[in-house]
Design a protein around this motif. Structure first.
Motif, PDB file in Angstrom:
ATOM      1  N   ARG A   1      16.308 -23.318 -20.947  1.00  0.00           N
ATOM      2  CA  ARG A   1      17.056 -23.521 -22.187  1.00  0.00           C
ATOM      3  C   ARG A   1      18.037 -22.363 -22.366  1.00  0.00           C
ATOM      4  O   ARG A   1      17.672 -21.201 -22.167  1.00  0.00           O
TER       5      ARG A   1
ATOM      6  N   GLU B   1      12.189 -14.841 -21.294  1.00  0.00           N
ATOM      7  CA  GLU B   1      13.635 -14.763 -21.446  1.00  0.00           C
ATOM      8  C   GLU B   1      14.215 -14.017 -20.248  1.00  0.00           C
ATOM      9  O   GLU B   1      13.694 -12.993 -19.837  1.00  0.00           O
TER      10      GLU B   1
ATOM     11  N   PRO C   1      24.027 -22.746 -26.910  1.00  0.00           N
ATOM     12  CA  PRO C   1      22.603 -22.449 -27.017  1.00  0.00           C
ATOM     13  C   PRO C   1      21.817 -23.689 -27.445  1.00  0.00           C
ATOM     14  O   PRO C   1      22.278 -24.469 -28.280  1.00  0.00           O
TER      15      PRO C   1
ATOM     16  N   ASP D   1      19.877 -19.730 -24.430  1.00  0.00           N
ATOM     17  CA  ASP D   1      19.632 -19.133 -25.755  1.00  0.00           C
ATOM     18  C   ASP D   1      20.834 -18.372 -26.279  1.00  0.00           C
ATOM     19  O   ASP D   1      21.074 -18.305 -27.481  1.00  0.00           O
ATOM     20  N   LYS D   2      21.585 -17.728 -25.382  1.00  0.00           N
ATOM     21  CA  LYS D   2      22.683 -16.909 -25.871  1.00  0.00           C
ATOM     22  C   LYS D   2      23.702 -16.751 -24.748  1.00  0.00           C
ATOM     23  O   LYS D   2      23.341 -16.678 -23.569  1.00  0.00           O
TER      24      LYS D   2
ATOM     25  N   PHE E   1      15.684 -19.245 -21.428  1.00  0.00           N
ATOM     26  CA  PHE E   1      14.230 -19.258 -21.463  1.00  0.00           C
ATOM     27  C   PHE E   1      13.769 -20.255 -20.403  1.00  0.00           C
ATOM     28  O   PHE E   1      14.165 -21.425 -20.420  1.00  0.00           O
TER      29      PHE E   1
END
Lengths: 839, 363
Positions: A51, A75, A88, A53-54, A70
């Motif tokens: 996924r 992370e 994200p 995230d940023k 992730f």
């Protein structure tokens, strides 16, 4: 044909675990030969859903970004250069440290422009799951981070078998057919999901079948609300593994069904069809059509087309037209599943030089029965599921499909053909497994069998016997020596006698040439037309579709092939070359003097009618020698004349060399002769004309000598007859002749021999006979040119040997005969070769 | 002096003898020896002349002189003979003293060679003749009827695609496909010819040149095939396998198994490919195979060719009743057999006539 093991396994009940090799052996044992095995995706277990995230810019590079993801466990920050990293929350494919990508590319942690990056966000091309290299893979939002990709798409880890499918097995051009066959072999049950078409309103106007003889069945289904878009990963990966490019969901579905059922389908954009309907009809002569790949066709009245109300929309079974193809934005579709007559599809494909996956299968024969329905149903269900389409109606038009044959299988016949019996219960299991309906009990001597419509190759008893043999196993055949009902050699036909005799002669000539120091070469029977120019018009036989122009005409002479060999040798190493060859030459009509008609090949009345339509073929034995460029060895015309005589002598033929008549233009005008046996010419010998050598790019100044024997013109050597041994000495007379250089010695010798034969003889008087040393009756002792002999002439010193059979001869009687011989011979020579005189 | 003459003559005899003894020792050859013989005891020789003086002697001396003369004559004869022997012995010794270096063989051998394909063809013919087969042949340029139609490869059928075909223009220049002429794509038309020409039982092998439109490392547009055909009563797939087994074993000279795999060739039904056990794999002393090798790529089997039971349609097309007769046929490439046998790595070497290649096959 590529076959996915994973797909096959999904259609079969569980069974013992087999290695890929054992699995392949089982497929091969069915006659579906496995030609290659490729294992895919084992390194991809460490590729998981991640996924985003940023996303942050890379401090040191404009085109790179830092992506925090992730991966289901933790992370991780990854440096990524792809332009399409999702916002994200989006899901991407992430290769963890340790994953092995195709090309044995091991993923690890490394610094990229000063930033530590662990693992890699991957594009489908990097994972070997597709061809798109424009960015990373975006995965469905619903997928859980940390799930290995192969768990979500089983087709990622797969073994692909490359199968060589013979033309008799169209059913094996799809996974269902292979799985069905293999299930019977491995005794694993075969199952399929529902294969019936969904209920839908009847639309009889959708399809008009004008040619029921050319189209046995046509299922048309109208769909609406389709959204053309990308295929789901499971579909694109499946196609990619089978080396098919993913185009869009609609096209991919037809390809998927093709690979599954072996059934070619076509989807039209119905909105582009005039009146939204199709007509199965013959094209009119000259009717134009543009195919999907933009080829402009001019159709003929034999081409079957799928037309709309106005013009052709597809060349039936071969390829769709450009105008009605499904493109992004299309939403109303017409799905076609049909059966076309194989020969018709083949003719159209050949006529327009279009070979497609579709025509390949139609030519071999697809199913017009249950599998056609199943293919249409599968495609429709997928169009509904993946493209959001819904069926608004359809029609299933019957033409005139071939009748499914019913075949009588006699159990005794199985034994008669195979030489082994197959247990009845095994035979029943196999045939039933192959969907053959059996009418008959185990006790019956014969069964009546109805074969399934997807096996057009099963038409007679032997075909069913082959099915039994394939599944029962050829390894079980007993070792039964072949015992002829009649001992071989009991009947010797005239044709066979001649064939054997010719084979012995050819073997003998070849062995003789080998013994004479020649190396046998083999050259192509076709050559470049320009290579035959020096030989004049020989009514050449032309190859209509040569591989290249250099191989476009059948040779009328052996020399070009040997000269190519010579040129090749000189270019490579320059050593002396002594080549020979046994081969055939070809012509529609050989000149009269080139050896008589081939004996063995035109020997039978049974084939005479066909033979009369064929060109003539003649056999040649020939050789070519050359001293090379290093000067290690040298040859001349005389050495080669000796060699050709020696070769013939080794097969029992007493040959002579005599003046060339006619002269061969491709040999040196001053260095050539005819080879004769018993007065008939059987070949030539001489130096190759320098102009011909130049044509083959033989270096200037190099000479080559060639001889050829017209094998068909040779009789077999006569059985040697005893002649009384000479018990009394010979007496000889020497004769010096001054003759022009261009007059061959053979001419003088022939004149002397003829004069002697014509001279008056007493019963026991002297005759011209071989001398005491075994020399010829007229022996050439010296060939002198130079001082004392006029220019252009030579002095030939001949020795004539005379003897009587059963007494000594006196000098006087020999002299008397010799005088007559000489004066008569000189008289003859004066007319045939002016300028000859006794010295 | 009562007997001066006799004494003188005897003295002369002794002197001649001494002179002879001296001369004979220096004689060096047979001609000189003959001259010496003439000089002393020839018709007019010095000793012979002395004999003529016998008449001048007193009768009572004649006997003694005769004895002396004979003794001298015998000694001279013996001397001549001895010298003759000595000279012969000297000649013999001199002859035996000759030395020739036979290790200096001329570099280039005068023997030629037979092409590996021909060698293989001959060996195949030998083996099959031994198994009771006739060797037959046919034309290279064939009619489609024999090359395809009668072999159950109808026009407009995909089975024709199995062989890339060279077509041949007709006599009047008609384009190939209309002239129905081809360069034979296999030796199978010879099967048809044979069945048309002779009634069963038929046991033949056909060998020869065939053509396919194909050209790469492993395919040559011209190559060679052998085809076997047996048509008789009670001919089965089992004896096809048995015959192939016997052929392979006879050809390679060791017990090699044959394996059949189902396959398709239009002119047979059932059809099968046949493989043989690899004859090149290393074996232990008991002859048991130890491992695969590079020739069979570790599989321990070598694919040879196609085979099967002659299709009933083919028998029919040749006027043979398939309810009475059955038959089998097989075929394989000779070039491949030759390259296997001689370890030739590239097909192209077979056809470019390089003498450095060809001369390797002298025997």
């Amino acid at each position: 044909m590529l076959i996915s093991r994973q797909w096959i396994e999904s259609m079969l009940a569980e069974g013992p675990v087999l290695t890929d090799e054992t699995f392949a052996d089982a497929i091969t044992s069915l006659g579906l030969e496995v030609e290659g095995i490729t294992r895919h995706g084992d390194g991809l277990v460490d590729v998981v859903v991640a996924r985003v995230d940023k996303i942050a810019p890379h401090p040191d590079a404009d085109k790179l970004r830092l992506v925090d993801i992730f991966d289901g466990q933790r992370e991780i920050t990854v440096v990524c250069g792809a332009p399409n990293v999702p916002e994200p929350g989006g899901k991407v494919a992430f290769a963890r440290s340790g994953a092995v990508l195709p090309g044995d590319f091991v993923i690890g942690a490394r610094k990229i422009r000063g930033v530590q990056s662990e693992g890699m966000l991957c594009g489908e091309d990097e994972l070997g799951l597709g061809n798109d290299g424009s960015g990373i893979m975006i995965l469905p939002d619903a997928w859980e981070p940390g799930t290995p990709l192969p768990d979500l798409v089983p087709g990622i880890r797969d073994t692909i078998f490359e199968l060589g499918i013979t033309p008799n097995r169209p059913d094996a051009l799809g996974h269902v057919g292979v799985a069905r066959d293999l299930g019977v072999k491995l005794q694993r049950a075969f199952s399929l999901p529902g294969v019936e078409l969904a209920e839908a309103p009847s639309l009889p106007d959708l399809v008009t079948l004008e040619q029921p003889k050319r189209c046995g069945r046509y299922i048309g289904r109208a769909l609406e609300g389709a959204r053309v878009g990308p295929s789901p990963l499971w579909l694109s990966v499946r196609l990619h593994r089978l080396e098919l490019r993913s185009i869009n969901n609609v096209v991919d579905i037809t390809n998927y069904v093709l690979m599954m059922w072996g059934q070619p389908l076509h989807v039209f954009d119905r909105s582009k069809l005039a009146e939204g309907r199709v007509v199965v009809r013959l094209a009119t002569a000259g009717e134009p059509m543009t195919t999907l790949d933009d080829a402009k066709l001019e159709l003929t009245a034999e081409d079957l087309v799928i037309a709309d109300a106005k013009r052709p929309a597809a060349l039936a079974g071969v390829m769709g037209g450009a105008d009605s193809g499904v493109e992004p934005g299309a939403s109303t579709l017409l799905l076609e599943a049909a059966w076309f007559v194989p020969g018709g599809v083949r003719s159209s494909a050949r006529r327009h030089q279009l070979a497609t996956d579709s025509s390949y299968r139609f030519e071999r024969g697809v199913d017009y029965g249950a599998r056609l329905t199943a293919a249409a149903a599968t495609a429709e269900a997928l169009l509904v599921e993946l493209a959001g389409a819904s069926c608004i109606g359809g029609v299933d038009v019957a033409g005139e499909p071939p009748a499914a044959p019913s075949i009588v299988l006699r159990h005794a016949c199985v034994q008669r053909v195979l030489g082994m019996a197959i247990p009845t219960e095994e035979a029943r299991r196999v045939l039933t497994g192959l969907e053959v309906q059996i009418d008959g009990s185990d006790a019956d001597a014969q069964w009546t069998c109805v074969v399934p419509t997807h096996r057009p190759d099963l038409v007679r008893e032997e075909d069913l016997i082959e099915e039994l043999m394939r599944h029962y196993g050829l390894d079980r055949l007993p070792d039964t020596p072949s015992v002829p009902t009649e001992p071989p050699g009991l009947r010797v036909t005239e044709g066979q006698r001649q064939t054997d005799e010719l084979a012995r002669l050819e073997d003998g000539l070849l062995d003789a040439m080998r013994a004479e120091g020649l190396h046998e070469a083999l050259s192509f029977a076709f050559c470049d037309p320009s290579e035959l120019e020096p030989f004049g018009d020989w009514q050449q036989v032309n190859v209509s579709n040569p591989l290249r122009a250099q191989l476009s005409v059948m040779r009328t002479h052996m020399l070009p092939g040997l000269l190519r060999g010579l040129a090749n040798n000189l270019a490579k190493h320059g050593r002396a070359v002594a080549l020979c060859e046994m081969g055939r030459v070809y012509s529609w009509s050989f000149p009269k003097d080139a050896g008589r008609i081939d004996r063995a090949l035109v020997a039978s009345e049974a084939t005479a009618e066909i033979d009369a339509q064929l060109p003539q073929e003649r056999r040649r034995a020939c050789f070519l020698v050359c001293g090379g460029t290093r000067g290690a060895q040298s040859f001349d015309g005389q050495s080669e004349a000796r060699r050709v005589l020696a070769v013939l002598s080794r097969v029992g033929l007493a040959a002579t060399v005599r003046p060339a008549n006619p002269m061969q233009t491709w040999l040196h005008p001053g260095v050539q002769a005819a080879v004769a046996v018993g007065g008939e010419q059987v070949g030539v010998v001489g130096e190759v004309h320098p102009d011909v050598l130049r044509r083959f790019e033989i270096p200037e100044g190099i000479r080559a000598h060639y001889a050829e024997i017209w094998v068909d013109a040779l009789g077999h050597g006569d059985v040697a007859r005893y002649a009384a041994l000479p018990n009394f000495p010979a007496t000889s007379r020497d004769l010096s002749l001054e003759i022009p250089i261009h007059v061959p010695a053979a001419v003088a010798i022939e004149a002397l021999s003829a004069a002697e034969a014509a001279a008056p003889h007493t019963a026991d008087g002297p005759r011209l006979r071989p001398g005491d040393t075994g020399a010829d009756a007229v022996e050439v002792v010296d060939d002198y040119r130079g001082k004392g002999v006029p220019d252009g002439c030579r002095a030939l010193l001949l020795r004539l040997h005379y003897r009587a059979a059963d007494r000594s001869v006196t000098d006087d009687e020999v002299q008397a005969l010799h005088d007559v011989v000489l004066s008569n011979a000189l008289q003859t020579l004066a007319s045939v070769a002016p300028g000859v005189r006794a010295r | 002096m009562l007997r001066p003459v006799s004494d003188d003559v005897q003295e002369a005899l002794r002197a001649e003898l001494e002179r002879f003894v001296e001369a004979v020792a220096t004689v060096a050859d047979a001609d000189a020896l003959y001259e010496l013989q003439v000089q002393f005891i020839g018709k007019k020789g010095s000793v012979s002349k002395l004999r003529g003086q016998m008449g001048k002697l007193a009768p009572e001396d004649r006997k003694a002189f005769g004895m002396a003369f004979n003794e001298v004559k015998q000694q001279i004869d013996a001397g001549l003979e001895r010298r003759k022997q000595e000279l012969a012995e000297a000649d013999r010794q001199a002859d035996l003293g000759r030395i020739e270096d036979l290790t200096m063989v001329p570099g280039v051998s005068q023997t030629g060679s037979v092409h590996p394909i021909t060698r293989t063809r001959r060996e195949l013919a030998r083996v099959f003749r031994g198994l009771g087969f006739d060797v037959v042949d046919g034309p290279h340029i064939e009619h489609e009827l024999y090359n395809f139609d009668k072999l159950n490869i109808p026009a407009n059928h995909p089975a024709r695609d199995m062989q890339d075909t060279f077509f041949v223009d007709g006599r009047d220049g008609t384009a190939g496909t209309d002239a129905n002429l081809v360069l034979r794509t296999h030796t199978s038309p010879v099967q048809i010819r044979t069945m048309l020409q002779r009634p069963p039982p038929v046991r033949v092998v056909a060998m020869g040149t065939v053509f396919r439109k194909d050209d790469d490392r492993t395919h040559s547009p011209m190559f060679h095939q052998i085809e076997g055909l047996c048509v008789d009563k009670n001919v089965t797939m089992a004896d096809l396998k048995a015959t192939l087994y016997r052929f392979v074993s006879a050809f390679f000279g060791s017990d090699l198994k044959v394996r059949l795999r189902p396959s398709f060739f239009p002119f047979v039904e059932p059809g099968a490919e046949f493989d043989m056990e690899c004859p090149f794999c290393p074996r232990d002393e008991q002859g048991n195979k130890q491992s695969g090798c590079s020739v069979c790529k570790g599989s321990e089997w070598i694919e040879l060719g196609g085979s099967g039971m002659v299709h009933p349609k083919v028998l029919d097309a040749c006027g043979i009743d398939p309810e009475v007769y059955t038959g089998w046929a097989f075929g394989f490439g000779i070039d491949r057999m030759a390259t296997l046998l001689h370890g030739v790595p590239d097909l192209r070497l077979l056809f470019d006539g390089d003498v450095r290649f060809l001369e390797q096959f002298r025997c």
